[in-house]
Enzyme design. Structure first.
Site, PDB file in Angstrom:
ATOM      1  N   HIS A 162     111.599-141.528 -13.013  1.00 24.15           N
ATOM      2  CA  HIS A 162     111.778-140.415 -13.939  1.00 24.15           C
ATOM      3  C   HIS A 162     110.909-139.234 -13.500  1.00 24.15           C
ATOM      4  O   HIS A 162     109.940-139.419 -12.762  1.00 24.15           O
ATOM      5  CB  HIS A 162     111.321-140.812 -15.356  1.00 24.15           C
ATOM      6  N   CYS A 249     105.984-143.595 -21.477  1.00 24.22           N
ATOM      7  CA  CYS A 249     107.223-144.213 -21.954  1.00 24.22           C
ATOM      8  C   CYS A 249     107.010-145.196 -23.095  1.00 24.22           C
ATOM      9  O   CYS A 249     107.955-145.596 -23.747  1.00 24.22           O
ATOM     10  CB  CYS A 249     107.994-144.851 -20.809  1.00 24.22           C
TER      11      CYS A 249
HETATM   12  C1  CIR Z   1     113.437-149.125 -16.942  1.00 24.45           C
HETATM   13  O1  CIR Z   1     113.685-149.311 -15.747  1.00 24.45           O
HETATM   14  O2  CIR Z   1     114.193-148.515 -17.686  1.00 24.45           O
HETATM   15  C2  CIR Z   1     112.178-149.736 -17.512  1.00 24.45           C
HETATM   16  N1  CIR Z   1     111.902-150.986 -16.876  1.00 24.45           N
HETATM   17  C3  CIR Z   1     111.014-148.795 -17.327  1.00 24.45           C
HETATM   18  C4  CIR Z   1     111.176-147.520 -18.086  1.00 24.45           C
HETATM   19  C5  CIR Z   1     110.019-146.593 -17.911  1.00 24.45           C
HETATM   20  N2  CIR Z   1     110.203-145.431 -18.689  1.00 24.45           N
HETATM   21  C6  CIR Z   1     109.593-144.278 -18.466  1.00 24.45           C
HETATM   22  O3  CIR Z   1     108.884-144.130 -17.476  1.00 24.45           O
HETATM   23  N3  CIR Z   1     109.824-143.272 -19.303  1.00 24.45           N
END
Ligand code: CIR
Length: 254
Positions: A162, A249
């Site tokens: 992201h 997140c």
């Molecule tokens: C994903 O791949 O969607 C989750 N394992 C990690 C999400 C991390 N989100 C973020 O950095 N905003």
């Protein structure tokens, strides 16, 4: 902007099945719970009330609540996750947001957008075009922001999951981020704090009410962040990092 509230979701036992591109290590549930508790405490130390939503076992990545919504002072926007296994998470968050925000907007298919790709600086929102957020989703978000008197612009993201994996706002007109990424012209009006290659994980910090929460274990970046004048709190999020999760997140803040 003063932040008063954070929304988090407790990790479920299913966290071991979370999406991961970077590691084959599985999070340890008990340790993740403990680290999540410390994270909540850090948010409280920054002056926030924290709403803790129940774990949602059906969605292994639902602890990463930031990705399913974008919160602004004028409205909440329910996103459209680019990861198929995360699509259903939006149904889980909507009732909570409806109880808190008078206006709820929505990113519609074929647009995709995850909150980890949205970096707010004042009334402007930088939107990463990543593997999870497409141009259609970003354009919809810009349209919604403009409807409420705010603005948005896009930034290509190739090397990170992201946008905020590579750069975050830390107040005092400063950004912290990965050296090459942060030097691009889109960010030239900001002071930049470059993280060294061996401290890349430190690019994802949270700035709240003149305080900075940063991931534990990055002493060089910690010193640079302290030099900005803000109080710095460290939180160990190693269990979440195993499935590509960062500090931002794990919460929605407003
Ligand atoms: C994903 O791949 O969607 C989750 N394992 C990690 C999400 C991390 N989100 C973020 O950095 N905003």
């Amino acid at each position: 902007m003063t932040f008063t509230t954070a929304i988090v979701r407790s990790p479920g036992r299913s966290i071991v099945s979370g999406l991961s591109e970077s590691s084959s290590k599985l999070p340890i549930y008990g340790k993740a719970l403990e680290q999540h508790e410390h994270y909540v405490n850090a948010l409280k130390q920054c002056g926030l009330d924290v709403m803790i939503l129940d774990a949602s076992e059906a969605y292994p990545d639902s602890v990463f609540v930031e990705d399913v919504a974008v919160l602004t002072p004028a409205c909440a926007i329910v996103t459209a996750p680019g990861a198929e296994s995360r699509e259903g998470e939006i149904r889980e968050i909507r009732p909570t947001l409806a109880g808190l925000f008078p206006h709820i907007e929505k990113i519609m298919s074929p647009g995709t957008l995850e909150g980890g790709d949205v970096m707010q600086i004042g009334t402007h929102y930088y939107i990463g075009l990543s593997g999870r957020t497409n141009l259609a989703g970003a354009r919809q978000l810009v349209g919604i922001l403009e409807k409420y008197g705010m603005t948005g612009s896009t930034i290509p993201v190739h090397k990170f999951l992201h946008l905020k994996t590579g750069v975050t706002w830390v107040g005092n007109n400063a950004l912290v981020g990965e050296r090459n990424f942060i030097m691009q012209s889109s960010f030239q009006q900001f002071n930049v704090i470059s993280v060294e290659d061996d401290e890349r994980g430190a690019a994802n910090c949270i700035y709240l009410n003149d305080k900075i929460i940063m991931p534990a274990g990055y002493p060089k970046t910690k010193k640079l962040l302290r030099d900005t004048g803000s109080e710095v709190f460290e939180v160990d999020i190693s269990e979440f990092a195993k499935i590509d999760g960062g500090l931002t997140c794990l919460s929605l803040r407003f």
